[in-house]
Design a protein around this motif. Structure first.
Motif, PDB file in Angstrom:
ATOM      1  N   TYR A 151       0.861  -1.175   0.000  1.00 40.05           N
ATOM      2  CA  TYR A 151       0.000   0.000   0.000  1.00 40.05           C
ATOM      3  C   TYR A 151       0.902   1.230   0.000  1.00 40.05           C
ATOM      4  CZ  TYR A 151      -3.952  -3.054   0.902  1.00 40.05           C
ATOM      5  OH  TYR A 151      -4.910  -4.033   0.783  1.00 40.05           O
ATOM      6  N   ILE A 152       0.552   2.210  -0.806  1.00 38.07           N
ATOM      7  CA  ILE A 152       1.389   3.395  -0.954  1.00 38.07           C
ATOM      8  C   ILE A 152       1.614   4.086   0.391  1.00 38.07           C
ATOM      9  CG2 ILE A 152       1.517   5.691  -2.006  1.00 38.07           C
ATOM     10  CD1 ILE A 152       1.987   3.413  -3.979  1.00 38.07           C
ATOM     11  N   SER A 153       0.603   4.068   1.249  1.00 36.99           N
ATOM     12  CA  SER A 153       0.717   4.719   2.553  1.00 36.99           C
ATOM     13  C   SER A 153       1.761   4.054   3.446  1.00 36.99           C
ATOM     14  CB  SER A 153      -0.642   4.725   3.262  1.00 36.99           C
ATOM     15  OG  SER A 153      -1.106   3.387   3.458  1.00 36.99           O
ATOM     16  N   GLU A 154       2.108   2.797   3.139  1.00 39.80           N
ATOM     17  CA  GLU A 154       3.093   2.074   3.937  1.00 39.80           C
ATOM     18  C   GLU A 154       4.529   2.377   3.502  1.00 39.80           C
ATOM     19  OE1 GLU A 154       0.264  -1.875   4.748  1.00 39.80           O
ATOM     20  OE2 GLU A 154       1.920  -1.961   3.305  1.00 39.80           O
ATOM     21  N   LEU A 155       4.681   3.000   2.346  1.00 35.42           N
ATOM     22  CA  LEU A 155       6.011   3.292   1.823  1.00 35.42           C
ATOM     23  C   LEU A 155       6.451   4.685   2.258  1.00 35.42           C
ATOM     24  CD1 LEU A 155       5.562   1.910  -1.810  1.00 35.42           C
ATOM     25  CD2 LEU A 155       6.617   0.764   0.145  1.00 35.42           C
ATOM     26  N   SER A 156       7.746   4.839   2.505  1.00 38.57           N
ATOM     27  CA  SER A 156       8.275   6.143   2.905  1.00 38.57           C
ATOM     28  C   SER A 156       8.313   7.075   1.695  1.00 38.57           C
ATOM     29  CB  SER A 156       9.684   5.991   3.471  1.00 38.57           C
ATOM     30  OG  SER A 156      10.596   5.615   2.442  1.00 38.57           O
ATOM     31  N   GLU A 157       8.390   8.349   1.972  1.00 43.70           N
ATOM     32  CA  GLU A 157       8.498   9.332   0.885  1.00 43.70           C
ATOM     33  C   GLU A 157       9.752   9.077   0.057  1.00 43.70           C
ATOM     34  OE1 GLU A 157       9.000  14.167   0.163  1.00 43.70           O
ATOM     35  OE2 GLU A 157       8.542  13.393   2.166  1.00 43.70           O
TER      36      GLU A 157
ATOM     37  N   ALA B  27      12.222   7.328  -4.997  1.00 38.74           N
ATOM     38  CA  ALA B  27      13.154   6.432  -5.679  1.00 38.74           C
ATOM     39  C   ALA B  27      12.445   5.626  -6.760  1.00 38.74           C
ATOM     40  CB  ALA B  27      13.818   5.491  -4.665  1.00 38.74           C
ATOM     41  N   LEU B  28      11.225   5.162  -6.481  1.00 44.96           N
ATOM     42  CA  LEU B  28      10.449   4.441  -7.489  1.00 44.96           C
ATOM     43  C   LEU B  28      10.076   5.356  -8.651  1.00 44.96           C
ATOM     44  CD1 LEU B  28       8.130   2.297  -5.191  1.00 44.96           C
ATOM     45  CD2 LEU B  28       9.892   1.427  -6.747  1.00 44.96           C
ATOM     46  N   LYS B  29       9.820   6.607  -8.355  1.00 44.35           N
ATOM     47  CA  LYS B  29       9.538   7.570  -9.431  1.00 44.35           C
ATOM     48  C   LYS B  29      10.775   7.759 -10.305  1.00 44.35           C
ATOM     49  CE  LYS B  29       8.203  12.382 -10.285  1.00 44.35           C
ATOM     50  NZ  LYS B  29       9.497  12.817 -10.879  1.00 44.35           N
ATOM     51  N   GLU B  30      11.939   7.896  -9.683  1.00 42.49           N
ATOM     52  CA  GLU B  30      13.179   8.068 -10.447  1.00 42.49           C
ATOM     53  C   GLU B  30      13.461   6.860 -11.328  1.00 42.49           C
ATOM     54  OE1 GLU B  30      15.483  10.929  -7.173  1.00 42.49           O
ATOM     55  OE2 GLU B  30      16.124   8.841  -7.482  1.00 42.49           O
TER      56      GLU B  30
END
Length: 344
Positions: free
Chosen positions: A66-72, A77-80
């Protein structure tokens, strides 16, 4: 297991990568922008639970979060690494992601649309990626009915994505062509063919690394195959034009090119501090030199992997504490010293 961008492909010249993205919506729910938080949470959970055996179908190993479980930092980093886009980072709603170990196939739930399917690879392989994406698409649609209209095709949150709901994209490296006076005209003319071209790391002269993304503008009125053909054809044309310009430069100024490339390698290999702009510029020159056979490394070198590795969030993840700007410049130089292979 190597990530997709860590795989070095022979004879790909200036074409770095290909991407196919499909936008889909589940007909049981309204579009994400109108979905309540409660309904969004329910939908996302149902999608995650209903697709947990996807790996048994395509042989990949997936991780779901879940996106809310991932740190900013993880999200940036996934966006990069092109797994996520900016809209996911900006959106405050229940969302989830399924991503393969190689990060070549990913699903995002409840972002701009209920389901986003993405397939990535090095080189120019749009039709192979389309086949992969369609297989995942069929697997999902067998369990969750899509919002579809006989006249308008797949219904999406943005009308510009309706029809096939597909975006095909190719990343091309154009260090010589982009320096020409007519480059802006070339980009403008491409719009007549139904494609758009934008800098991957900035616009115009500020696009450090000289990497450009070619993608289709329309998603309706043509088949998925026709759109993939179109984007692939334009990318190949740009690749050919880049090679033509670079070939003339090699013919008339070979020594200058070699000198520039070897100097770039020297800075990358031995510098103690590198800002993003200069690192991307030197890596771009090294990428062109390897492609032209002007410089050879002792082992295969994916320069694009290095370009992703020096991005701020991915670089920050290698540290056990937050880094300031100067510290990031030092870490960037250290990363390149360690990861760049020696010369033959």
């Amino acid at each position: 297991m190597l990530k997709w961008f860590e795989c070095e492909e022979e004879n790909r010249q200036n074409i770095i990568s290909s991407k196919i993205r499909l936008a889909r919506n589940w007909n049981e729910y309204v579009f994400p922008s109108r979905l309540s938080s409660e309904d969004a949470s329910q939908m996302v959970k149902r999608l995650c639970d209903g697709l947990e055996d996807l790996g048994e179908k395509d042989g990949r190993v997936y991780e779901t979060a879940y996106i809310s479980e991932l740190s900013e930092l993880d999200l940036r980093a996934l966006k990069e690494r092109r797994v996520l886009n900016a809209s996911v980072l900006e959106r405050k709603a229940p969302m989830a992601i399924m991503v393969s170990q190689k990060e070549d196939v990913s699903l995002v739930f409840n972002a701009t649309d209920h389901i986003r399917i993405q397939a990535l690879s090095t080189g120019l392989h749009l039709h192979q990626l389309l086949k992969t994406a369609n297989e995942v698409d069929d697997f999902i649609n067998a369990r969750f009915s899509y919002a579809f209209d006989d006249k308008y095709g797949y219904l999406t949150s943005f009308p510009t994505n309706m029809g096939t709901g597909m975006r095909a994209a190719v990343m091309v490296h154009l260090p010589s062509l982009s320096l020409g006076k007519k480059f802006s005209t070339i980009l403008s003319n491409m719009g007549r063919f139904g494609v758009s071209i934008r800098g991957a790391y900035g616009e115009g002269r500020e696009n450090y690394g000289a990497i450009y993304e070619v993608t289709n503008q329309k998603t309706m009125g043509q088949t998925e195959k026709e759109l993939a053909d179109l984007v692939g054809k334009v990318a190949q044309q740009l690749n050919d034009q880049e090679n033509q310009v670079r070939g003339m430069t090699l013919k008339n100024h070979r020594l200058e090119r070699e000198d520039e490339i070897y100097k770039s390698y020297g800075v990358l290999k031995y510098a103690r501090r590198l800002a993003m702009k200069e690192a991307m510029t030197y890596l771009s020159q090294l990428m062109a030199g390897i492609s032209d056979g002007l410089i050879q490394t002792s082992e295969p070198c994916s320069v694009y992997r290095l370009m992703l590795g020096i991005q701020t969030a991915n670089l920050q993840k290698l540290s056990d504490r937050p880094l300031g700007k100067e510290e990031l410049d030092e870490a960037r130089a250290k990363y390149l010293r360690e990861e760049l292979p020696d010369l033959l």
